[in-house]
Scaffold this active site. Structure first.
Site, PDB file in Angstrom:
ATOM      1  N   TYR A  92       0.843  -1.204   0.000  1.00  0.00           N
ATOM      2  CA  TYR A  92       0.000   0.000   0.000  1.00  0.00           C
ATOM      3  C   TYR A  92       0.877   1.254   0.000  1.00  0.00           C
ATOM      4  CZ  TYR A  92      -3.411   3.438   1.738  1.00  0.00           C
ATOM      5  OH  TYR A  92      -4.214   4.541   1.896  1.00  0.00           O
ATOM      6  N   LYS A 129       1.244   4.365  -2.735  1.00  0.00           N
ATOM      7  CA  LYS A 129       0.975   5.778  -2.450  1.00  0.00           C
ATOM      8  C   LYS A 129       2.209   6.653  -2.718  1.00  0.00           C
ATOM      9  CE  LYS A 129      -3.393   5.442  -1.287  1.00  0.00           C
ATOM     10  NZ  LYS A 129      -4.454   6.006  -2.153  1.00  0.00           N
ATOM     11  N   VAL A 149      -8.456   7.878   8.904  1.00  0.00           N
ATOM     12  CA  VAL A 149      -9.825   8.382   8.708  1.00  0.00           C
ATOM     13  C   VAL A 149     -10.743   7.203   9.009  1.00  0.00           C
ATOM     14  CG1 VAL A 149     -11.378   9.630   7.164  1.00  0.00           C
ATOM     15  CG2 VAL A 149      -8.904   9.705   6.750  1.00  0.00           C
ATOM     16  N   THR A 187     -13.150   5.201   8.306  1.00  0.00           N
ATOM     17  CA  THR A 187     -14.076   4.710   7.272  1.00  0.00           C
ATOM     18  C   THR A 187     -14.063   3.179   7.307  1.00  0.00           C
ATOM     19  OG1 THR A 187     -12.285   4.586   5.687  1.00  0.00           O
ATOM     20  CG2 THR A 187     -13.486   6.675   5.791  1.00  0.00           C
TER      21      THR A 187
HETATM   22  P1  NAD Z   1     -13.248   3.042   1.378  1.00  0.00           P
HETATM   23  O1  NAD Z   1     -12.785   1.640   1.238  1.00  0.00           O
HETATM   24  O2  NAD Z   1     -14.246   3.369   2.451  1.00  0.00           O
HETATM   25  O3  NAD Z   1     -13.840   3.552  -0.018  1.00  0.00           O
HETATM   26  C1  NAD Z   1     -13.114   3.346  -1.209  1.00  0.00           C
HETATM   27  C2  NAD Z   1     -14.069   3.361  -2.382  1.00  0.00           C
HETATM   28  O4  NAD Z   1     -13.288   3.077  -3.558  1.00  0.00           O
HETATM   29  C3  NAD Z   1     -15.132   2.257  -2.283  1.00  0.00           C
HETATM   30  O5  NAD Z   1     -16.416   2.809  -2.530  1.00  0.00           O
HETATM   31  C4  NAD Z   1     -14.724   1.254  -3.362  1.00  0.00           C
HETATM   32  O6  NAD Z   1     -15.822   0.573  -3.963  1.00  0.00           O
HETATM   33  C5  NAD Z   1     -14.015   2.162  -4.365  1.00  0.00           C
HETATM   34  N1  NAD Z   1     -13.131   1.396  -5.254  1.00  0.00           N
HETATM   35  C6  NAD Z   1     -12.263   0.406  -4.925  1.00  0.00           C
HETATM   36  N2  NAD Z   1     -11.707  -0.104  -6.032  1.00  0.00           N
HETATM   37  C7  NAD Z   1     -12.216   0.584  -7.085  1.00  0.00           C
HETATM   38  C8  NAD Z   1     -12.040   0.514  -8.493  1.00  0.00           C
HETATM   39  N3  NAD Z   1     -11.228  -0.386  -9.046  1.00  0.00           N
HETATM   40  N4  NAD Z   1     -12.727   1.369  -9.280  1.00  0.00           N
HETATM   41  C9  NAD Z   1     -13.573   2.281  -8.736  1.00  0.00           C
HETATM   42  N5  NAD Z   1     -13.799   2.387  -7.412  1.00  0.00           N
HETATM   43  C10 NAD Z   1     -13.127   1.548  -6.598  1.00  0.00           C
HETATM   44  O7  NAD Z   1     -11.926   3.938   1.547  1.00  0.00           O
HETATM   45  P2  NAD Z   1     -11.705   5.424   2.122  1.00  0.00           P
HETATM   46  O8  NAD Z   1     -11.224   5.286   3.512  1.00  0.00           O
HETATM   47  O9  NAD Z   1     -12.868   6.280   1.814  1.00  0.00           O
HETATM   48  O10 NAD Z   1     -10.436   5.852   1.252  1.00  0.00           O
HETATM   49  C11 NAD Z   1     -10.508   6.666   0.075  1.00  0.00           C
HETATM   50  C12 NAD Z   1      -9.085   6.977  -0.383  1.00  0.00           C
HETATM   51  O11 NAD Z   1      -8.367   7.640   0.671  1.00  0.00           O
HETATM   52  C13 NAD Z   1      -8.267   5.737  -0.749  1.00  0.00           C
HETATM   53  O12 NAD Z   1      -7.482   6.001  -1.881  1.00  0.00           O
HETATM   54  C14 NAD Z   1      -7.387   5.527   0.479  1.00  0.00           C
HETATM   55  O13 NAD Z   1      -6.200   4.849   0.169  1.00  0.00           O
HETATM   56  C15 NAD Z   1      -7.147   6.951   0.921  1.00  0.00           C
HETATM   57  N6  NAD Z   1      -6.795   7.056   2.350  1.00  0.00           N
HETATM   58  C16 NAD Z   1      -7.621   6.555   3.323  1.00  0.00           C
HETATM   59  C17 NAD Z   1      -7.248   6.635   4.654  1.00  0.00           C
HETATM   60  C18 NAD Z   1      -8.098   6.086   5.776  1.00  0.00           C
HETATM   61  O14 NAD Z   1      -7.610   6.026   6.928  1.00  0.00           O
HETATM   62  N7  NAD Z   1      -9.348   5.702   5.541  1.00  0.00           N
HETATM   63  C19 NAD Z   1      -6.036   7.262   5.016  1.00  0.00           C
HETATM   64  C20 NAD Z   1      -5.221   7.761   3.997  1.00  0.00           C
HETATM   65  C21 NAD Z   1      -5.625   7.663   2.659  1.00  0.00           C
END
Ligand code: NAD
Length: 266
Positions: free
Chosen positions: A162, A166, A195, A197
């Site tokens: 991961y 990134k 975050v 989620t």
């Molecule tokens: P999440 O898993 O709640 O939501 C991710 C969404 O992306 C889902 O709706 C999923 O269906 C969609 N997705 C996955 N593969 C896909 C594809 N091939 N095509 C289209 N859509 C696709 O995740 P989140 O926590 O909302 O994270 C969103 C972004 O933020 C991600 O890129 C994640 O890496 C980044 N992020 C999250 C956190 C955290 O702590 N949650 C921290 C840093 C960065």
């Protein structure tokens, strides 16, 4: 020419991974800021996408839902062309979709690494490329914004794949900022800490199970070490994206914007 010189009356954004979590919050926030929003996510998330669309309607906004797998080139290009067909133009691309499997280095199969890179790196690359071509054609600049992470700044244990993806997102973003600046297009990534989620719940479940401790303990530990005493909400991240999409960010490009409450210091 920049977005601030030639702000069109209609402003249109695409958000990928819009069905839930951070993507959902970004979509609602951009709609509040007056953007018409194309909501994209996997077709398996269509019901949730429709719900987000209904929520946008409730606050007086306009959106369309376009099921898209960001790993498939033809689907990403179709996402951009359908957005332009239905909403008239494209000003902001938010390449937010991502996956975050937890796996120790020694146990990671190359197939898992490929899968992570396919969504997190290939997905962002395709979104940036397809959106930039449309923005260049329009001739009035644009904003490319992608999900990075504090994991794109420093690697941690059990998430090397991961983190590597990134780091790559940050590199792609820097390249986009350098190459598209002459078209008035900026490129920036947002780097959240934890975050809370569904993605994070899964990370907590994996880590606590590896450590043989109670589920939720790791999340609480991260709250406790944050100077603000909590983890981020999706709305915290949406605020940063709204800034990056706004006129106020006209001269911000090539940056990795931390949204961490201070548990990461630059
Ligand atoms: P999440 O898993 O709640 O939501 C991710 C969404 O992306 C889902 O709706 C999923 O269906 C969609 N997705 C996955 N593969 C896909 C594809 N091939 N095509 C289209 N859509 C696709 O995740 P989140 O926590 O909302 O994270 C969103 C972004 O933020 C991600 O890129 C994640 O890496 C980044 N992020 C999250 C956190 C955290 O702590 N949650 C921290 C840093 C960065």
């Amino acid at each position: 020419m920049t977005l601030s010189d030639q702000t069109p009356t209609r402003r249109v954004a695409i958000v990928t991974g819009a069905a839930q979590g951070i993507g959902r919050a970004i979509s609602l926030r951009l709609a509040t800021e007056g953007f018409e929003v194309a909501l994209a996510d996997l077709s398996t998330s269509s019901d949730k996408l429709q719900e987000v669309s209904r929520d946008i309607k409730k606050i007086g906004g306009r959106s369309v839902t376009i099921p898209t797998d960001v790993t498939v080139e033809a689907e990403v290009y179709a996402l951009v062309s359908k957005t332009v067909e239905e909403l008239g133009r494209l000003d902001v691309m938010v390449a937010n979709a991502g996956i975050a499997p937890v796996c120790p280095f020694l146990e990671m199969k190359p197939e898992l690494l490929d899968k992570i890179f396919s969504v997190n790196v290939r997905g962002v690359f395709l979104c940036y490329q397809a959106a930039a071509k449309q923005m260049i054609k329009q001739g009035s600049g644009g904003r490319l914004i992608a999900a990075c992470s504090t994991s794109g700044l420093r690697t941690g244990p059990n998430v090397s794949g991961y983190c590597a993806s990134k780091f790559a997102v940050r590199a792609l973003n820097q390249g986009a900022a350098l190459e598209f600046g002459k078209y008035g297009i900026t490129a920036n990534v947002y780097c959240p800490t934890v975050v809370e989620t569904d993605m994070w719940k899964n990370i907590d479940a994996e880590i606590t199970s590896m450590q043989g401790i109670e589920a939720g303990t790791y999340t609480q530990k991260r709250r406790d070490v944050n100077p603000l005493g909590r983890n981020a909400t999706p709305e915290d991240i949406a605020g940063m994206v709204a800034f990056l999409a706004s006129k106020d960010a006209s001269f911000v490009s090539g940056q990795a914007m931390q949204v961490t409450g201070g548990d990461w210091l630059s």
